[in-house]
Each structure stands twice: as structure tokens, then as C-alpha cells.
Write an enzyme that holds these catalytic residues in place. Structure first.
Site, PDB file in Angstrom:
ATOM      1  N   HIS A  62     -59.877  26.926  48.871  1.00  0.00           N
ATOM      2  CA  HIS A  62     -61.073  27.776  48.773  1.00  0.00           C
ATOM      3  C   HIS A  62     -60.664  29.242  48.898  1.00  0.00           C
ATOM      4  O   HIS A  62     -59.775  29.575  49.683  1.00  0.00           O
ATOM      5  CB  HIS A  62     -62.079  27.437  49.882  1.00  0.00           C
ATOM      6  CG  HIS A  62     -63.126  26.459  49.464  1.00  0.00           C
ATOM      7  ND1 HIS A  62     -63.212  25.193  49.985  1.00  0.00           N
ATOM      8  CD2 HIS A  62     -64.145  26.566  48.544  1.00  0.00           C
ATOM      9  CE1 HIS A  62     -64.239  24.563  49.411  1.00  0.00           C
ATOM     10  NE2 HIS A  62     -64.814  25.368  48.537  1.00  0.00           N
ATOM     11  N   GLU A  79     -57.187  23.559  51.955  1.00  0.00           N
ATOM     12  CA  GLU A  79     -57.977  22.447  52.485  1.00  0.00           C
ATOM     13  C   GLU A  79     -57.107  21.249  52.875  1.00  0.00           C
ATOM     14  O   GLU A  79     -56.201  20.871  52.152  1.00  0.00           O
ATOM     15  CB  GLU A  79     -59.018  21.992  51.447  1.00  0.00           C
ATOM     16  CG  GLU A  79     -60.021  23.066  51.071  1.00  0.00           C
ATOM     17  CD  GLU A  79     -60.938  23.466  52.220  1.00  0.00           C
ATOM     18  OE1 GLU A  79     -60.975  22.748  53.240  1.00  0.00           O
ATOM     19  OE2 GLU A  79     -61.610  24.510  52.080  1.00  0.00           O
ATOM     20  N   ARG A 114     -76.648  21.908  49.585  1.00  0.00           N
ATOM     21  CA  ARG A 114     -77.624  22.838  50.171  1.00  0.00           C
ATOM     22  C   ARG A 114     -78.416  23.564  49.093  1.00  0.00           C
ATOM     23  O   ARG A 114     -79.544  23.991  49.294  1.00  0.00           O
ATOM     24  CB  ARG A 114     -76.867  23.847  51.059  1.00  0.00           C
ATOM     25  CG  ARG A 114     -77.713  24.825  51.814  1.00  0.00           C
ATOM     26  CD  ARG A 114     -76.876  25.717  52.724  1.00  0.00           C
ATOM     27  NE  ARG A 114     -75.763  26.385  52.061  1.00  0.00           N
ATOM     28  CZ  ARG A 114     -75.889  27.466  51.282  1.00  0.00           C
ATOM     29  NH1 ARG A 114     -77.070  27.992  51.058  1.00  0.00           N
ATOM     30  NH2 ARG A 114     -74.824  28.015  50.712  1.00  0.00           N
ATOM     31  N   CYS A 146     -67.190  21.417  45.173  1.00  0.00           N
ATOM     32  CA  CYS A 146     -65.746  21.549  45.438  1.00  0.00           C
ATOM     33  C   CYS A 146     -65.201  20.334  46.175  1.00  0.00           C
ATOM     34  O   CYS A 146     -64.152  19.795  45.811  1.00  0.00           O
ATOM     35  CB  CYS A 146     -65.451  22.810  46.255  1.00  0.00           C
ATOM     36  SG  CYS A 146     -65.606  24.313  45.283  1.00  0.00           S
TER      37      CYS A 146
HETATM   38  N1  PCA Z   1     -67.508  26.676  45.108  1.00  0.00           N
HETATM   39  C1  PCA Z   1     -68.446  25.613  45.355  1.00  0.00           C
HETATM   40  C2  PCA Z   1     -68.535  24.866  44.062  1.00  0.00           C
HETATM   41  C3  PCA Z   1     -67.921  25.725  43.031  1.00  0.00           C
HETATM   42  C4  PCA Z   1     -67.228  26.773  43.780  1.00  0.00           C
HETATM   43  O1  PCA Z   1     -66.499  27.655  43.286  1.00  0.00           O
HETATM   44  C5  PCA Z   1     -68.067  24.756  46.558  1.00  0.00           C
HETATM   45  O2  PCA Z   1     -67.390  25.252  47.479  1.00  0.00           O
HETATM   46  O3  PCA Z   1     -68.427  23.590  46.608  1.00  0.00           O
END
Ligand code: PCA
Length: 212
Positions: free
Chosen positions: A166, A81, A91, A144
């Protein structure tokens, strides 16, 4: 011994596992060279508690670098990111049933924080290991992104570099047409990304952009 803190999240949205934590926990104790090791910790998927939990881990471990990870449903590669934004817009409810809409992560805070990790060098290293990776231009607006924003806010102006990755779903979590990545590949991809982040002081100039 110095510590690189690597976090993953607990499962959310009725999932039984979260591959970000399944991968991070396997990297707990991995040496990065020069007396530095990875310490893995799990974060709750809740707006009310995730940030405090992260702050406590940082206070307890006094890490020299922090990389948070989370599941990106629909992601097909290791997504490094670039930026965290000052918006919560959920959401789905989090694990405490909270679903903020268009609230600030920090009222009056900057609109966004950039990662302080060498994201281009990290993408290059992961790809050279034969694992799919890319720069991501948005970490979403759920827990996140909130954790990423709070992390960058907490460490702004310090020498401690930090950022967010991610990861895709991992089988058997997702079936059918959803993209996914085997856990063993995910673990190796994250390890290579963390190693590259630690080893690289000045990021390389290589495109990681997108046209819309
Ligand atoms: N993914 C979510 C929150 C926790 C996770 O593992 C997100 O992308 O916000």
C-alpha cells in the site's frame, strides 16, 4: 527476458488519480538485473473484475514474481503487507457500485494467506534509501485485500513469489493534515522495494511488529 509484474489500481472514491498506478507505470521497463524487468499493468477498482484482470495478466506475462500495489488513504509510508484475509467488507462502493459486506473472497478458502515476499528485507532496503516504510499487518477489507488474497491463492504452492504494497496519497491528491508522499519519492521507494524483493531469497530477522 523474465518479467516481474507490478500492478497499480485505477482511481476510486472520486479521486482523479491513483498514486499506485502513477508510480507503477513509471517503473514499467525498469531492469532488475539478470535479464529481469518490471512490467506494469493497471487493475480496475471493482470486486467483480479486478481478480480476473490480474489472472489474465499473469497468464499473458508468465511473471517470475508479482507485486500488486494500491492506495492506502491515511497511510504515511510505503506499507509492505504481511497478510491477506478471506473477507470483503466495503466501507464505500467500488467503481461498479458494488459494496459487499462480510462476504468471503473465496467461499471455503483459508482464513488468510501470508505474503511470500521478504517483507523485512524490503522495509530495510526502502528505509536505507531514506524513504519511510513499514510492515503493515492488515491490507484492509476492500478491493486491495481481495486482489492480494486472490493473488496469493492463485500462486500458492508455486515458485512465483507475490505480495502487496500500500502506498500513501501523493500531492496534489491530498491536502491539509493528511499524510502524503511526493510521487518521485514513491516511485523510488517502490523501485527499491521491488529490487530488494527480487534480490532476497531468505528474509532477514528484524522486527516489524506492532503492539496493537
Ligand atoms: N486502494 C483500495 C482499492 C484500490 C486502491 O488503490 C484498497 O486499499 O482496497
Amino acid at each position: 527476458m523474465q518479467t516481474v509484474l507490478l500492478t497499480g489500481f485505477e482511481p476510486f472514491d472520486q479521486d482523479l488519480i491513483n498514486p499506485s498506478w502513477e508510480a507503477a507505470r513509471q517503473l514499467d521497463g525498469v531492469q532488475l538485473g539478470g535479464d529481469v524487468q518490471i512490467v506494469a499493468r493497471r487493475l480496475p477498482c471493482a470486486f467483480a473484475t479486478a481478480g480476473d484482470c490480474l489472472t489474465q495478466f499473469i497468464a499473458e506475462l508468465r511473471p517470475v514474481m508479482v507485486i500488486a500495489t494500491g492506495l492506502g488513504p491515511g497511510r504515511g509510508d510505503i506499507s509492505i503487507e504481511r497478510v491477506a484475509i478471506n473477507v470483503n467488507d466495503a466501507r464505500i462502493p467500488d467503481n461498479l457500485g458494488e459494496q459487499p459486506i462480510d462476504t468471503a473472497v473465496i467461499v471455503g478458502g483459508p482464513a488468510a494467506y501470508f505474503t511470500t515476499l521478504p517483507i523485512k528485507a524490503m522495509v530495510k532496503a526502502v528505509r536505507e534509501a531514506g524513504i519511510a516504510a513499514s510492515v503493515s499487518q492488515t491490507a484492509g477489507t476492500f478491493v486491495c485485500n481481495q486482489v492480494f488474497y486472490l493473488l496469493q491463492h492463485a500462486l500458492a504452492g508455486t515458485a512465483i513469489r507475490s505480495g502487496f504494497i500500500h502506498v500513501p496519497p501523493s500531492p496534489p491528491q491530498e491536502v491539509s493534515a493528511q499524510p502524503s508522499m511526493a510521487l518521485v519519492t514513491l516511485v523510488e521507494g517502490l523501485r527499491v522495494a521491488v529490487q530488494a524483493a527480487w534480490d532476497t531469497q531468505v528474509d532477514i530477522l528484524q522486527t516489524g511488529g506492532q503492539v496493537s
